[in-house]
Write a protein that holds these residues in place. Sequence first.
Motif, mmCIF file in Angstrom:
data_model
loop_
_atom_site.group_PDB
_atom_site.id
_atom_site.type_symbol
_atom_site.label_atom_id
_atom_site.label_comp_id
_atom_site.label_asym_id
_atom_site.label_seq_id
_atom_site.Cartn_x
_atom_site.Cartn_y
_atom_site.Cartn_z
ATOM 1 N N ALA A 283 0.826 -1.211 0.000
ATOM 2 C CA ALA A 283 0.000 0.000 0.000
ATOM 3 C C ALA A 283 0.860 1.261 0.000
ATOM 4 O O ALA A 283 0.567 2.233 -0.712
ATOM 5 C CB ALA A 283 -0.926 -0.012 1.206
ATOM 6 N N MET A 284 1.915 1.258 0.790
ATOM 7 C CA MET A 284 2.778 2.432 0.877
ATOM 8 C C MET A 284 3.491 2.682 -0.446
ATOM 9 O O MET A 284 3.545 3.819 -0.943
ATOM 10 C CB MET A 284 3.797 2.225 1.999
ATOM 11 C CG MET A 284 4.633 3.442 2.330
ATOM 12 S SD MET A 284 3.686 4.723 3.172
ATOM 13 C CE MET A 284 5.014 5.903 3.526
ATOM 14 N N VAL A 285 4.018 1.621 -1.046
ATOM 15 C CA VAL A 285 4.736 1.762 -2.311
ATOM 16 C C VAL A 285 3.802 2.253 -3.409
ATOM 17 O O VAL A 285 4.145 3.140 -4.201
ATOM 18 C CB VAL A 285 5.379 0.419 -2.710
ATOM 19 C CG1 VAL A 285 5.867 0.452 -4.155
ATOM 20 C CG2 VAL A 285 6.556 0.108 -1.782
ATOM 21 N N ARG A 286 2.585 1.694 -3.464
ATOM 22 C CA ARG A 286 1.653 2.114 -4.505
ATOM 23 C C ARG A 286 1.240 3.573 -4.332
ATOM 24 O O ARG A 286 1.038 4.288 -5.314
ATOM 25 C CB ARG A 286 0.437 1.189 -4.513
ATOM 26 C CG ARG A 286 0.758 -0.191 -5.055
ATOM 27 C CD ARG A 286 -0.463 -1.086 -5.188
ATOM 28 N NE ARG A 286 -1.013 -1.499 -3.916
ATOM 29 C CZ ARG A 286 -2.178 -1.088 -3.426
ATOM 30 N NH1 ARG A 286 -2.917 -0.240 -4.117
ATOM 31 N NH2 ARG A 286 -2.616 -1.524 -2.260
ATOM 32 N N SER A 287 1.123 4.046 -3.081
ATOM 33 C CA SER A 287 0.793 5.444 -2.848
ATOM 34 C C SER A 287 1.930 6.360 -3.289
ATOM 35 O O SER A 287 1.696 7.444 -3.842
ATOM 36 C CB SER A 287 0.483 5.677 -1.366
ATOM 37 O OG SER A 287 -0.755 5.107 -1.016
ATOM 38 N N LEU A 288 3.148 5.936 -3.043
ATOM 39 C CA LEU A 288 4.303 6.716 -3.486
ATOM 40 C C LEU A 288 4.386 6.751 -5.005
ATOM 41 O O LEU A 288 4.635 7.802 -5.611
ATOM 42 C CB LEU A 288 5.583 6.138 -2.890
ATOM 43 C CG LEU A 288 5.752 6.308 -1.372
ATOM 44 C CD1 LEU A 288 6.861 5.407 -0.849
ATOM 45 C CD2 LEU A 288 6.044 7.770 -1.032
ATOM 46 N N GLU A 289 4.152 5.617 -5.629
ATOM 47 C CA GLU A 289 4.204 5.561 -7.093
ATOM 48 C C GLU A 289 3.058 6.349 -7.724
ATOM 49 O O GLU A 289 3.202 6.925 -8.806
ATOM 50 C CB GLU A 289 4.182 4.117 -7.568
ATOM 51 C CG GLU A 289 5.473 3.379 -7.253
ATOM 52 C CD GLU A 289 5.467 1.923 -7.682
ATOM 53 O OE1 GLU A 289 6.551 1.316 -7.710
ATOM 54 O OE2 GLU A 289 4.387 1.397 -7.988
ATOM 55 N N ALA A 290 1.895 6.380 -7.040
ATOM 56 C CA ALA A 290 0.772 7.165 -7.547
ATOM 57 C C ALA A 290 1.089 8.654 -7.551
ATOM 58 O O ALA A 290 0.451 9.435 -8.276
ATOM 59 C CB ALA A 290 -0.476 6.906 -6.704
ATOM 60 N N ALA A 291 2.090 9.066 -6.746
ATOM 61 C CA ALA A 291 2.556 10.453 -6.737
ATOM 62 C C ALA A 291 3.657 10.688 -7.757
ATOM 63 O O ALA A 291 4.261 11.772 -7.792
ATOM 64 C CB ALA A 291 3.055 10.821 -5.334
ATOM 65 N N GLY A 292 3.921 9.671 -8.597
ATOM 66 C CA GLY A 292 4.909 9.806 -9.658
ATOM 67 C C GLY A 292 6.337 9.548 -9.237
ATOM 68 O O GLY A 292 7.277 9.946 -9.940
ATOM 69 N N LEU A 293 6.535 8.864 -8.118
ATOM 70 C CA LEU A 293 7.874 8.625 -7.581
ATOM 71 C C LEU A 293 8.338 7.202 -7.847
ATOM 72 O O LEU A 293 7.525 6.281 -7.982
ATOM 73 C CB LEU A 293 7.883 8.889 -6.070
ATOM 74 C CG LEU A 293 7.466 10.291 -5.634
ATOM 75 C CD1 LEU A 293 7.308 10.356 -4.131
ATOM 76 C CD2 LEU A 293 8.488 11.323 -6.121
ATOM 77 N N SER A 294 9.642 7.025 -7.919
ATOM 78 C CA SER A 294 10.252 5.705 -7.934
ATOM 79 C C SER A 294 10.692 5.364 -6.518
ATOM 80 O O SER A 294 11.144 6.246 -5.777
ATOM 81 C CB SER A 294 11.460 5.666 -8.877
ATOM 82 O OG SER A 294 11.065 5.928 -10.215
ATOM 83 N N VAL A 295 10.572 4.103 -6.135
ATOM 84 C CA VAL A 295 10.831 3.681 -4.758
ATOM 85 C C VAL A 295 12.008 2.716 -4.721
ATOM 86 O O VAL A 295 12.073 1.771 -5.524
ATOM 87 C CB VAL A 295 9.592 3.013 -4.149
ATOM 88 C CG1 VAL A 295 9.826 2.678 -2.672
ATOM 89 C CG2 VAL A 295 8.362 3.919 -4.281
#
Length: 341
Positions: A283-295
């Motif tokens: 969930a955390m990774v998908r929220s970060l990626e939804a903001a256009g970020l690479s994790v």
Amino acid sequence: MIELVRPTVDLADSWWAMVDDFGDETMHGSSYRPGDRDVLRDPEAFEEWVDWLGRMERPDEALPEGRVPSSNRWIVRDGRVVGTIAVRHGLTPSLLVEGGHIGYAVAPGSRRQGVAGEALGLALALAASRGIDPVLVTCDAENTASTRTIRSRGGMLEDERDGVLRHWVRTGAPAQPIGAGPVETRQARLVPITGPEAVAMRAGERRADWAEGYPREDDLDAVGMMRGDPDAWSPRHVVRRSDGLAVGSIGCFGPPEDGVVEIGYGLVPEARSRGLMTDVLSAMVRSLEAAGLSVVAHTEPGNVPSHRVLARLGFTRVEETGSGTSGEPGAEWLWARDVRG
């Protein structure tokens, strides 16, 4: 045409014809056992059972021990029930080993006709709509047909345990871009740690809604990096939904740089090996990626459980970084996620 239909008494005759086709075989994903026949042959009992299958989808429904909320469906082709499938909304320690998120079975007379593959694809879409990503799907190691079906839908084998193959499938469940508020997951709430809470953690205070062993040293290191009010990148309590206890933390090592953000996470020992970290990190990774970020993430080479969680979510090890206390190379492994998968 294959459909996943909510159990209904309108399909009772077709249901029982399918049950007869199965004979003594186990009907995975059905909540039915051969010993139930005598009771469920009573129309009133059957109607009550069908109603209970529907109520299992509700998060507030009281369920027997070992059961989790589930979306129960019958596999219907051309108006006839030909199988059963269930999407479980969470994992118990037992389901994490065998059973997984999705259990399904196709009647003998309808096998080798593409039914299982289509039904599994529809179930994965249902899981995505429920915010479940990735999904665990298991099968017996000797069941080559089921293995092919799972892998045809993107299943990646993690391991074999006691003759059971455990595959993870990414569903691409949607997520809201990361912000300063909580991130909601299937099994937990990721709640930003406030300034006063950080002070209490560093002071060694104990609170009733903190699990035994929380905060850990890594949690204290995370809050030690806080500056001012919590924001999207601040550490968060992992608050388990089942009991409301904070059982760990997750957060970023500061704001993103050049569109890349590093994530850190951890749980107290009693909360591990239950699928919680896979749910939370996803969930955390998908929220970060939804903001256009690479994790990205770093792990110690010996942290095998963390390696497995990252691999389930599509991360791959890209390099070794740093050095140990004696200067040996490879003190940390760097992981990055392939967002195309």
